[in-house]
Design a protein around this motif. Structure first.
Motif, PDB file in Angstrom:
ATOM      1  N   ILE A 102       4.974   8.127  -8.059  1.00  0.00           N
ATOM      2  CA  ILE A 102       3.524   8.908  -8.553  1.00  0.00           C
ATOM      3  C   ILE A 102       3.718   9.036  -9.928  1.00  0.00           C
ATOM      4  CG2 ILE A 102       2.853  11.197  -8.368  1.00  0.00           C
ATOM      5  CD1 ILE A 102       3.718  11.363  -5.486  1.00  0.00           C
ATOM      6  N   GLY A 103       4.983   9.024 -10.676  1.00  0.00           N
ATOM      7  CA  GLY A 103       5.084   9.195 -11.968  1.00  0.00           C
ATOM      8  C   GLY A 103       4.707   8.103 -12.517  1.00  0.00           C
ATOM      9  N   ARG A 104       4.892   6.997 -11.925  1.00  0.00           N
ATOM     10  CA  ARG A 104       4.367   5.695 -12.708  1.00  0.00           C
ATOM     11  C   ARG A 104       2.785   5.453 -12.670  1.00  0.00           C
ATOM     12  NH1 ARG A 104       6.361   0.909 -10.128  1.00  0.00           N
ATOM     13  NH2 ARG A 104       7.295   1.928  -8.317  1.00  0.00           N
ATOM     14  N   ASP A 128       0.165  12.986  -1.976  1.00  0.00           N
ATOM     15  CA  ASP A 128       0.043  14.499  -1.877  1.00  0.00           C
ATOM     16  C   ASP A 128       1.201  15.127  -0.966  1.00  0.00           C
ATOM     17  OD1 ASP A 128      -2.029  14.618  -3.636  1.00  0.00           O
ATOM     18  OD2 ASP A 128      -3.358  13.884  -1.775  1.00  0.00           O
ATOM     19  N   GLN A 129       1.603  14.171  -0.185  1.00  0.00           N
ATOM     20  CA  GLN A 129       2.638  14.723   0.891  1.00  0.00           C
ATOM     21  C   GLN A 129       3.930  13.960   1.103  1.00  0.00           C
ATOM     22  OE1 GLN A 129       0.882  14.729   4.883  1.00  0.00           O
ATOM     23  NE2 GLN A 129       2.011  16.523   5.518  1.00  0.00           N
ATOM     24  N   ARG A 130       5.103  14.698   0.905  1.00  0.00           N
ATOM     25  CA  ARG A 130       6.379  14.104   1.180  1.00  0.00           C
ATOM     26  C   ARG A 130       6.642  13.651   2.428  1.00  0.00           C
ATOM     27  NH1 ARG A 130      10.957  17.926  -0.599  1.00  0.00           N
ATOM     28  NH2 ARG A 130      12.286  16.215   0.450  1.00  0.00           N
ATOM     29  N   ILE A 131       7.633  12.707   2.870  1.00  0.00           N
ATOM     30  CA  ILE A 131       7.649  12.212   4.016  1.00  0.00           C
ATOM     31  C   ILE A 131       8.496  13.276   5.003  1.00  0.00           C
ATOM     32  CG2 ILE A 131       9.382  10.642   5.328  1.00  0.00           C
ATOM     33  CD1 ILE A 131       8.344   8.411   3.422  1.00  0.00           C
ATOM     34  N   SER A 132       8.088  13.443   6.125  1.00  0.00           N
ATOM     35  CA  SER A 132       8.651  14.456   7.146  1.00  0.00           C
ATOM     36  C   SER A 132       8.984  13.776   8.414  1.00  0.00           C
ATOM     37  CB  SER A 132       7.995  15.522   7.024  1.00  0.00           C
ATOM     38  OG  SER A 132       6.853  15.699   7.620  1.00  0.00           O
ATOM     39  N   ILE A 133       9.792  14.327   9.065  1.00  0.00           N
ATOM     40  CA  ILE A 133      10.125  14.227  10.528  1.00  0.00           C
ATOM     41  C   ILE A 133      10.223  15.519  11.214  1.00  0.00           C
ATOM     42  CG2 ILE A 133      11.226  12.154  10.427  1.00  0.00           C
ATOM     43  CD1 ILE A 133      13.738  13.394  10.312  1.00  0.00           C
ATOM     44  N   GLU A 151       7.849  10.341  15.145  1.00  0.00           N
ATOM     45  CA  GLU A 151       6.911   9.873  14.420  1.00  0.00           C
ATOM     46  C   GLU A 151       7.134  10.394  13.024  1.00  0.00           C
ATOM     47  OE1 GLU A 151       2.169  11.504  13.654  1.00  0.00           O
ATOM     48  OE2 GLU A 151       3.394  12.441  15.320  1.00  0.00           O
ATOM     49  N   VAL A 152       6.812   9.309  11.938  1.00  0.00           N
ATOM     50  CA  VAL A 152       7.029   9.857  10.515  1.00  0.00           C
ATOM     51  C   VAL A 152       5.750  10.265   9.958  1.00  0.00           C
ATOM     52  CG1 VAL A 152       7.630   8.693   8.174  1.00  0.00           C
ATOM     53  CG2 VAL A 152       8.810   8.006  10.453  1.00  0.00           C
ATOM     54  N   LYS A 153       5.829  11.444   9.323  1.00  0.00           N
ATOM     55  CA  LYS A 153       4.662  11.959   8.689  1.00  0.00           C
ATOM     56  C   LYS A 153       4.700  12.168   7.082  1.00  0.00           C
ATOM     57  CE  LYS A 153       4.002  15.426  12.582  1.00  0.00           C
ATOM     58  NZ  LYS A 153       3.839  16.756  13.117  1.00  0.00           N
ATOM     59  N   GLY A 154       3.580  12.258   6.538  1.00  0.00           N
ATOM     60  CA  GLY A 154       3.611  12.183   5.226  1.00  0.00           C
ATOM     61  C   GLY A 154       3.860  10.700   4.350  1.00  0.00           C
ATOM     62  N   ILE A 182       1.023   1.814 -12.863  1.00  0.00           N
ATOM     63  CA  ILE A 182       0.396   1.044 -11.652  1.00  0.00           C
ATOM     64  C   ILE A 182      -1.017   1.415 -11.048  1.00  0.00           C
ATOM     65  CG2 ILE A 182       2.563   0.678 -10.667  1.00  0.00           C
ATOM     66  CD1 ILE A 182       2.170   2.913  -8.654  1.00  0.00           C
ATOM     67  N   THR A 183      -1.877   0.801 -10.519  1.00  0.00           N
ATOM     68  CA  THR A 183      -3.118   1.178 -10.176  1.00  0.00           C
ATOM     69  C   THR A 183      -3.059   1.800  -8.902  1.00  0.00           C
ATOM     70  OG1 THR A 183      -3.507  -0.753  -8.677  1.00  0.00           O
ATOM     71  CG2 THR A 183      -3.985  -1.133 -10.991  1.00  0.00           C
ATOM     72  N   ALA A 184      -4.327   2.363  -8.366  1.00  0.00           N
ATOM     73  CA  ALA A 184      -4.464   3.189  -6.917  1.00  0.00           C
ATOM     74  C   ALA A 184      -4.025   2.242  -6.037  1.00  0.00           C
ATOM     75  CB  ALA A 184      -5.824   3.819  -6.956  1.00  0.00           C
ATOM     76  N   SER A 185      -4.430   1.155  -6.005  1.00  0.00           N
ATOM     77  CA  SER A 185      -4.284   0.216  -4.806  1.00  0.00           C
ATOM     78  C   SER A 185      -2.746   0.035  -4.848  1.00  0.00           C
ATOM     79  CB  SER A 185      -5.111  -1.224  -4.702  1.00  0.00           C
ATOM     80  OG  SER A 185      -4.814  -1.762  -6.116  1.00  0.00           O
ATOM     81  N   GLU A 186      -2.123  -0.259  -5.726  1.00  0.00           N
ATOM     82  CA  GLU A 186      -0.515  -0.444  -6.035  1.00  0.00           C
ATOM     83  C   GLU A 186       0.092   0.733  -5.482  1.00  0.00           C
ATOM     84  OE1 GLU A 186      -0.219  -3.785  -9.610  1.00  0.00           O
ATOM     85  OE2 GLU A 186      -0.402  -1.498 -10.042  1.00  0.00           O
ATOM     86  N   LEU A 187      -0.545   2.132  -5.850  1.00  0.00           N
ATOM     87  CA  LEU A 187       0.319   3.175  -5.461  1.00  0.00           C
ATOM     88  C   LEU A 187       0.344   3.320  -3.864  1.00  0.00           C
ATOM     89  CD1 LEU A 187       1.217   6.196  -5.753  1.00  0.00           C
ATOM     90  CD2 LEU A 187      -1.111   6.755  -6.044  1.00  0.00           C
ATOM     91  N   ASP A 188      -0.992   2.902  -3.336  1.00  0.00           N
ATOM     92  CA  ASP A 188      -1.235   2.897  -1.730  1.00  0.00           C
ATOM     93  C   ASP A 188       0.037   1.928  -1.157  1.00  0.00           C
ATOM     94  OD1 ASP A 188      -2.867   4.950  -1.915  1.00  0.00           O
ATOM     95  OD2 ASP A 188      -4.613   3.508  -1.718  1.00  0.00           O
ATOM     96  N   ALA A 189       0.013   0.844  -1.856  1.00  0.00           N
ATOM     97  CA  ALA A 189       1.147  -0.261  -1.133  1.00  0.00           C
ATOM     98  C   ALA A 189       2.552   0.282  -1.314  1.00  0.00           C
ATOM     99  CB  ALA A 189       0.801  -1.787  -1.987  1.00  0.00           C
TER     100      ALA A 189
END
Length: 202
Positions: free
Chosen positions: A134-136, A49-54, A42-45, A142-149
């Motif tokens: 996140i910096g961008r 707010d949260q980095r990718i972790s395993i 399972e890939v988390k994060g 970039i917009t919030a929706s673009e961030l999510d994408a």
């Protein structure tokens, strides 16, 4: 009336002994079943707010079993050891099983060093990408929706790369496991081995 000797009747009733090829096929089937847990992850994060972790540095399935886990034999990853212990092996058999388990641990550790190092590098690379995204966003590029994408794309990219690393090291880990199961098949007598096979449920 023809009388059939009792020893002939007994020999007919007894099951035929398995050939070495049949036992080898059983070993292969057990290895394939247990090894499949290596790809259960399972890939988390992977969010703002949260980095990718395993979990467990990527040492999934039986390859992540620790000595402390063997003190409380529960869980699918421990089926190999649960089934071995359920047969109440004799003292000499226990010694041999412990030796085989130690050999497996050394083999797994040796392969795991390079494997975990590559996984760690991948995690750092992905984290750099996450922070860049996140910096961008923070700069309004970039917009919030673009961030999510972008975060979704990042998680997918990580999963593909992570799976590629697993596929590369898969056969090396599997060889460690195959050696262990082969040794177990030699340590147990035929009745014990067949009980073990049923316990693992291949």
């Amino acid at each position: 009336m023809t009388v059939i000797p009792l020893f002939l009747l007994n020999s007919c009733i007894q099951e035929e002994k398995l050939s070495p090829i049949q036992i080898e096929n059983q070993v292969d089937a057990i290895v394939e079943k247990i090894h499949s847990g290596f790809f259960d992850f399972e890939v988390k994060g992977g969010t703002e707010d949260q980095r990718i972790s395993i979990e467990n540095e990527g040492m999934d399935g039986v390859y992540g079993v620790r000595m402390s886990d063997l003190e409380n034999l529960e869980g699918e990853n421990l089926s190999l050891f649960i089934c071995s212990n359920s047969l109440n092996p004799g003292i000499l058999q226990k010694i041999k099983i412990n030796d085989a388990s130690n050999t497996f641990a050394v083999c797994r550790y040796s392969v795991g060093l390079s494997y975990k190092a590559e996984v760690a590098v991948l995690l750092e690379q992905i984290e750099d990408e996450r922070l860049e995204i996140i910096g961008r966003f923070d700069q309004g590029n970039i917009t919030a929706s673009e961030l999510d994408a972008e975060m979704k794309r990042l998680r997918e990219s990580f999963s593909v790369s992570y799976l590629a690393i697993k596929n590369f090291y898969s056969e090396f880990f599997k060889e460690c496991l195959h050696t262990l199961v082969t040794e177990i098949s030699k340590i147990f007598n035929e009745d014990q081995w067949q009980t073990f096979v049923k316990c693992v449920d291949i």
